[in-house]
Scaffold this motif. Structure first.
Motif, PDB file in Angstrom:
ATOM      1  N   HIS A  34      -5.291   6.717 -19.948  1.00  0.00           N
ATOM      2  CA  HIS A  34      -3.856   6.408 -19.817  1.00  0.00           C
ATOM      3  C   HIS A  34      -3.626   4.930 -20.131  1.00  0.00           C
ATOM      4  CE1 HIS A  34      -3.271  10.297 -17.892  1.00  0.00           C
ATOM      5  NE2 HIS A  34      -4.283  10.018 -17.113  1.00  0.00           N
ATOM      6  N   PRO A  35      -3.475   4.598 -21.413  1.00  0.00           N
ATOM      7  CA  PRO A  35      -3.362   3.172 -21.785  1.00  0.00           C
ATOM      8  C   PRO A  35      -2.155   2.451 -21.165  1.00  0.00           C
ATOM      9  CG  PRO A  35      -3.778   4.551 -23.715  1.00  0.00           C
ATOM     10  CD  PRO A  35      -3.478   5.478 -22.587  1.00  0.00           C
ATOM     11  N   GLN A  36      -1.215   3.209 -20.580  1.00  0.00           N
ATOM     12  CA  GLN A  36      -0.046   2.525 -20.003  1.00  0.00           C
ATOM     13  C   GLN A  36      -0.326   1.950 -18.612  1.00  0.00           C
ATOM     14  OE1 GLN A  36      -0.409   5.839 -19.945  1.00  0.00           O
ATOM     15  NE2 GLN A  36       0.893   6.832 -18.429  1.00  0.00           N
ATOM     16  N   ILE A  37      -1.518   2.222 -18.060  1.00  0.00           N
ATOM     17  CA  ILE A  37      -1.787   1.786 -16.681  1.00  0.00           C
ATOM     18  C   ILE A  37      -1.554   0.283 -16.466  1.00  0.00           C
ATOM     19  CG2 ILE A  37      -3.666   1.470 -14.983  1.00  0.00           C
ATOM     20  CD1 ILE A  37      -4.491   4.374 -15.583  1.00  0.00           C
ATOM     21  N   PRO A  38      -2.049  -0.609 -17.346  1.00  0.00           N
ATOM     22  CA  PRO A  38      -1.782  -2.039 -17.111  1.00  0.00           C
ATOM     23  C   PRO A  38      -0.288  -2.373 -17.098  1.00  0.00           C
ATOM     24  CG  PRO A  38      -3.572  -1.758 -18.682  1.00  0.00           C
ATOM     25  CD  PRO A  38      -2.983  -0.402 -18.466  1.00  0.00           C
ATOM     26  N   ILE A  98       0.830  -1.217   0.000  1.00  0.00           N
ATOM     27  CA  ILE A  98       0.000   0.000   0.000  1.00  0.00           C
ATOM     28  C   ILE A  98       0.867   1.271   0.000  1.00  0.00           C
ATOM     29  CG2 ILE A  98      -2.030  -1.121   0.983  1.00  0.00           C
ATOM     30  CD1 ILE A  98      -1.430   0.258   3.651  1.00  0.00           C
ATOM     31  N   LYS A  99       2.081   1.139   0.465  1.00  0.00           N
ATOM     32  CA  LYS A  99       3.008   2.273   0.346  1.00  0.00           C
ATOM     33  C   LYS A  99       3.262   2.528  -1.144  1.00  0.00           C
ATOM     34  CE  LYS A  99       6.961   4.114   2.806  1.00  0.00           C
ATOM     35  NZ  LYS A  99       8.195   4.163   1.980  1.00  0.00           N
ATOM     36  N   ASP A 100       3.483   1.433  -1.901  1.00  0.00           N
ATOM     37  CA  ASP A 100       3.644   1.574  -3.353  1.00  0.00           C
ATOM     38  C   ASP A 100       2.376   2.149  -3.996  1.00  0.00           C
ATOM     39  OD1 ASP A 100       6.112   0.437  -3.019  1.00  0.00           O
ATOM     40  OD2 ASP A 100       5.579  -1.519  -3.882  1.00  0.00           O
ATOM     41  N   TYR A 101       1.215   1.738  -3.498  1.00  0.00           N
ATOM     42  CA  TYR A 101      -0.056   2.269  -4.023  1.00  0.00           C
ATOM     43  C   TYR A 101      -0.108   3.797  -3.892  1.00  0.00           C
ATOM     44  CZ  TYR A 101      -2.902  -2.057  -4.526  1.00  0.00           C
ATOM     45  OH  TYR A 101      -3.457  -3.243  -4.924  1.00  0.00           O
ATOM     46  N   GLY A 102       0.542   4.293  -2.830  1.00  0.00           N
ATOM     47  CA  GLY A 102       0.490   5.736  -2.589  1.00  0.00           C
ATOM     48  C   GLY A 102      -0.240   6.081  -1.309  1.00  0.00           C
ATOM     49  N   PHE A 103      -0.503   5.070  -0.463  1.00  0.00           N
ATOM     50  CA  PHE A 103      -1.086   5.343   0.857  1.00  0.00           C
ATOM     51  C   PHE A 103      -0.067   6.147   1.659  1.00  0.00           C
ATOM     52  CE2 PHE A 103      -1.692   4.430   5.357  1.00  0.00           C
ATOM     53  CZ  PHE A 103      -3.059   4.567   5.530  1.00  0.00           C
ATOM     54  N   ASP A 104      -0.496   7.287   2.192  1.00  0.00           N
ATOM     55  CA  ASP A 104       0.411   8.231   2.836  1.00  0.00           C
ATOM     56  C   ASP A 104       0.478   7.952   4.339  1.00  0.00           C
ATOM     57  OD1 ASP A 104       1.759  10.391   3.832  1.00  0.00           O
ATOM     58  OD2 ASP A 104       0.455  11.920   2.926  1.00  0.00           O
ATOM     59  N   PHE A 105       1.574   7.314   4.773  1.00  0.00           N
ATOM     60  CA  PHE A 105       1.694   6.970   6.195  1.00  0.00           C
ATOM     61  C   PHE A 105       1.946   8.190   7.078  1.00  0.00           C
ATOM     62  CE2 PHE A 105       2.068   2.666   4.562  1.00  0.00           C
ATOM     63  CZ  PHE A 105       1.416   1.922   5.537  1.00  0.00           C
ATOM     64  N   HIS A 106       2.227   9.316   6.460  1.00  0.00           N
ATOM     65  CA  HIS A 106       2.355  10.543   7.240  1.00  0.00           C
ATOM     66  C   HIS A 106       0.965  11.039   7.669  1.00  0.00           C
ATOM     67  CE1 HIS A 106       3.976  14.303   8.675  1.00  0.00           C
ATOM     68  NE2 HIS A 106       3.132  14.975   7.913  1.00  0.00           N
ATOM     69  N   ARG A 107      -0.055  10.663   6.910  1.00  0.00           N
ATOM     70  CA  ARG A 107      -1.421  11.072   7.237  1.00  0.00           C
ATOM     71  C   ARG A 107      -2.319   9.867   7.543  1.00  0.00           C
ATOM     72  NH1 ARG A 107      -4.424  14.012   3.280  1.00  0.00           N
ATOM     73  NH2 ARG A 107      -3.229  13.186   1.548  1.00  0.00           N
ATOM     74  N   LEU A 145      -2.471   5.789 -12.260  1.00  0.00           N
ATOM     75  CA  LEU A 145      -3.826   5.379 -11.875  1.00  0.00           C
ATOM     76  C   LEU A 145      -4.313   6.173 -10.671  1.00  0.00           C
ATOM     77  CD1 LEU A 145      -6.301   3.504 -11.990  1.00  0.00           C
ATOM     78  CD2 LEU A 145      -4.999   1.822 -10.659  1.00  0.00           C
ATOM     79  N   HIS A 146      -3.467   6.251  -9.652  1.00  0.00           N
ATOM     80  CA  HIS A 146      -3.819   6.979  -8.428  1.00  0.00           C
ATOM     81  C   HIS A 146      -4.108   8.449  -8.757  1.00  0.00           C
ATOM     82  CE1 HIS A 146      -2.719   7.744  -3.900  1.00  0.00           C
ATOM     83  NE2 HIS A 146      -3.958   8.049  -4.194  1.00  0.00           N
ATOM     84  N   GLY A 147      -3.277   9.033  -9.607  1.00  0.00           N
ATOM     85  CA  GLY A 147      -3.448  10.433  -9.992  1.00  0.00           C
ATOM     86  C   GLY A 147      -4.761  10.660 -10.738  1.00  0.00           C
ATOM     87  N   TRP A 148      -5.102   9.715 -11.614  1.00  0.00           N
ATOM     88  CA  TRP A 148      -6.363   9.847 -12.363  1.00  0.00           C
ATOM     89  C   TRP A 148      -7.552   9.775 -11.406  1.00  0.00           C
ATOM     90  CZ3 TRP A 148     -10.888   7.266 -13.046  1.00  0.00           C
ATOM     91  CH2 TRP A 148     -11.699   7.664 -14.123  1.00  0.00           C
ATOM     92  N   LEU A 149      -7.472   8.848 -10.458  1.00  0.00           N
ATOM     93  CA  LEU A 149      -8.574   8.702  -9.490  1.00  0.00           C
ATOM     94  C   LEU A 149      -8.690   9.943  -8.614  1.00  0.00           C
ATOM     95  CD1 LEU A 149      -7.881   4.992  -8.465  1.00  0.00           C
ATOM     96  CD2 LEU A 149      -9.900   5.798  -9.709  1.00  0.00           C
ATOM     97  N   ARG A 150      -7.519  10.491  -8.214  1.00  0.00           N
ATOM     98  CA  ARG A 150      -7.524  11.700  -7.396  1.00  0.00           C
ATOM     99  C   ARG A 150      -8.177  12.845  -8.147  1.00  0.00           C
ATOM    100  NH1 ARG A 150      -2.126  11.045  -5.295  1.00  0.00           N
ATOM    101  NH2 ARG A 150      -1.520  12.058  -7.240  1.00  0.00           N
ATOM    102  N   GLU A 151      -7.768  12.985  -9.400  1.00  0.00           N
ATOM    103  CA  GLU A 151      -8.252  14.082 -10.243  1.00  0.00           C
ATOM    104  C   GLU A 151      -9.763  13.959 -10.524  1.00  0.00           C
ATOM    105  OE1 GLU A 151      -6.611  16.626 -11.429  1.00  0.00           O
ATOM    106  OE2 GLU A 151      -8.229  17.380 -12.728  1.00  0.00           O
ATOM    107  N   GLU A 211     -10.370   8.963   0.803  1.00  0.00           N
ATOM    108  CA  GLU A 211     -10.472  10.058   1.782  1.00  0.00           C
ATOM    109  C   GLU A 211      -9.218  10.941   1.754  1.00  0.00           C
ATOM    110  OE1 GLU A 211     -13.117  10.669   4.008  1.00  0.00           O
ATOM    111  OE2 GLU A 211     -14.296   9.095   3.033  1.00  0.00           O
ATOM    112  N   LEU A 212      -8.058  10.300   1.656  1.00  0.00           N
ATOM    113  CA  LEU A 212      -6.800  11.062   1.652  1.00  0.00           C
ATOM    114  C   LEU A 212      -6.649  11.923   0.407  1.00  0.00           C
ATOM    115  CD1 LEU A 212      -4.466   8.228   3.007  1.00  0.00           C
ATOM    116  CD2 LEU A 212      -4.857  10.425   4.155  1.00  0.00           C
ATOM    117  N   GLY A 213      -7.370  11.570  -0.649  1.00  0.00           N
ATOM    118  CA  GLY A 213      -7.256  12.314  -1.904  1.00  0.00           C
ATOM    119  C   GLY A 213      -8.200  13.498  -2.009  1.00  0.00           C
ATOM    120  N   ILE A 214      -9.040  13.673  -0.998  1.00  0.00           N
ATOM    121  CA  ILE A 214      -9.990  14.796  -1.027  1.00  0.00           C
ATOM    122  C   ILE A 214      -9.224  16.114  -0.890  1.00  0.00           C
ATOM    123  CG2 ILE A 214     -11.909  15.897   0.210  1.00  0.00           C
ATOM    124  CD1 ILE A 214     -12.813  13.024   1.003  1.00  0.00           C
TER     125      ILE A 214
END
Ligand code: ZN
Length: 502
Positions: free
Chosen positions: A438-442, A216-225, A453-459, A272-275
């Motif tokens: 973003h066809p490169q996601i897979p 989940i760290k690789d996923y982008g889960f922010d352990f600082h928050r 992927l994370h950036g697209w979902l955030r946006e 929630e963290l992406g809000i």
């Protein structure tokens, strides 16, 4: 206007703080609290919740919203302020409709009912919970009837967790899905289930947890928050946008347990963290519906975390972590094991293909109970009959039948289940759109890269919090209403590759 808006925000912030404190007390209760604290903790949470509710339904909030109405209509629909006023007004109107006495009667009853269920379930004692469920049904109906003018009595209850969705539209989507899923599940489960013995060796808990955290760290889960702790039933909760908690549990002889619950809850947390931080402390600073929330947990758990591409990257790492257990197991064997499909009795353990059948059974039973076409006393039989017809299984008792899910015993009957399946359907619709953009996601996923992927979902999804209802969000993101097609295609492609489907 500026001053009125500021006053509204100040009031909402105070309410938000009270609710944040309730969430913290609740998190502590489920993680570290000694059992002796239970009674006082229940009272403390009830007191704070009541204060928050009273502060919200006060006429002053209504007056502020009234005087800000015209102002907000002249702002862009998706602006922070217009959205805040619009969403708060809807929530205010809903909250003021239910008399506080009815609400406290319900909460008090739900707490008692939950207690009885915790003992009734291990004893297979439906008779013990029956009078409680009858009262729950009665109170759920009374609450629904505080919103006259509905098309179906379940509508107001569905609306509480999946705003804008209605019994009829959900029923239509589900009927469609069921028609596709039943034969698919049949075709797969008539074959020999995959061998999943490799998941049930002895896996030291600490290493299991460390592996999940690294992913989940690789996923982008922010352990600082955010942080992760242990619990009995994994969940995600939030005290502020800078403090989001996830919980998990670990079983030495089941590699699925900690890993996939971690990926699932991290998906909820990343939403929630992406809000947008500008929304912190307001009612907009949370995921918009239970369906959209579940779409994010399922996306990271299943579409990413149970995909072949993901394991191309992570399986060698998992083998390195557990060389004696997995050193001699081929990746394909492991991949089949984590995607094993079988007819089973327990919703929470179900695979991607059969899971929604479990949910739809509960959804239909809820509607029948609310409509009055099914009586509580006949519920265990109705449950068994539906498992027989939909999954071809009969539970030996009610323990793994009608007593299995907490929802009806600790909450209302109505609106509790549809979000799980709506979320699965949405997860594929959203993922498709991300890959289209973003066809490169897979290929990224095969390299353990998730930022695109994370950036697209955030946006497109996360940053908005609850500015848009689920239907509005789906329309914005996919350009149309919710459709099951991407989800069915996803299941057919993935499981067509795993099983021989003609
Ligand atoms: Zn979830």
């Amino acid at each position: 206007m500026e001053q009125k808006l500021q006053e509204l925000k100040t009031r909402l912030l105070e309410i938000n703080d009270l609710n944040g404190a309730v969430a913290l007390l609740n998190w502590d209760q489920s993680t570290y609290m000694p059992p002796g604290g239970a009674a006082a903790r229940g009272r403390q949470m009830a007191t704070l919740s009541r204060l928050a509710h009273e502060k919200f339904i006060t006429p002053e909030v209504g007056n502020l919203l009234d005087s800000l109405q015209t102002y907000s209509e002249n702002l862009p629909y998706d602006s922070d302020d217009a959205s805040l006023i619009r969403v708060t007004r809807r929530s205010y109107e809903k909250s003021t409709k239910v008399p506080p006495a009815l609400l406290s009667a319900f909460y008090e009853h739900a707490a008692a009912s939950y207690q009885v269920w915790t003992e009734a379930r291990p004893n297979n004692d439906f008779a013990a919970v029956q009078p409680y469920l009858e009262k729950t049904l009665d109170l759920s109906r009374q609450i629904a009837n505080c919103y006259p003018g509905y098309d179906h009595i379940a509508d107001p209850l569905i609306d509480m967790s999946d705003e804008g969705m209605k019994a009829e539209s959900v029923r239509a989507v589900f009927a469609n899905l069921r028609e596709q899923l039943v034969p698919l599940a049949q075709a797969i489960t008539s074959q020999t289930p995959a061998d999943n013995s490799c998941l049930h060796e002895a896996y030291p808990p600490d290493e299991q947890l460390a592996f999940g955290r690294a992913v989940i760290k690789d996923y982008g889960f922010d352990f600082h928050r955010g942080r992760q702790d242990m619990t009995h039933h994994p969940f995600m909760t939030k005290f502020a946008l800078g403090d989001v908690r996830i919980t998990t549990r670990v079983k030495e002889t089941d590699l699925n347990e900690a890993l996939f619950s971690t990926l699932h809850e991290a998906g909820h947390a990343m939403y929630e963290l992406g809000i947008n931080m500008n929304l912190d402390g307001t009612p907009l600073a949370e995921g918009t519906s239970s369906g959209v929330h579940e779409s994010q947990s399922r996306l990271w758990e299943n579409l990413v975390g149970r995909s072949r591409g993901f394991w191309k990257y992570y399986y060698p790492k998992l083998q390195q972590t557990f060389p004696t257990q997995l050193g001699g197991v081929e990746m394909d064997t492991f991949y089949r094991a984590i995607n094993r499909v079988e007819r089973s009795l327990i919703r929470t353990d179900a695979d991607e293909v059969t899971y929604n059948l479990h949910v739809m059974i509960r959804f239909d039973l809820e509607l029948a109970l609310l409509e009055g076409t099914l009586a509580i006393k006949d519920l265990p039989e109705a449950w068994h009959a539906r498992y027989q017809s939909d999954l071809g299984l009969q539970a030996p008792s009610d323990v793994n039948g009608v007593l299995q899910d907490v929802h009806w015993y600790g909450g209302m009957i109505g609106g509790a289940f549809q979000g799980y399946t709506l979320g699965n359907i949405m997860s594929a619709a959203f993922f498709d759109k991300a890959v289209e953009a973003h066809p490169q996601i897979p290929t990224d996923i095969e390299q353990g890269k998730f930022e695109t992927l994370h950036g697209w979902l955030r946006e497109n999804i996360y940053q908005h919090g609850s500015k848009f209802t689920a239907n509005e969000l789906i329309e914005r993101v996919t350009g149309g209403p919710l459709t099951i097609d991407p989800y069915i295609t996803y299941l057919r492609t993935k499981f067509g590759d795993l099983y021989d489907l003609s």
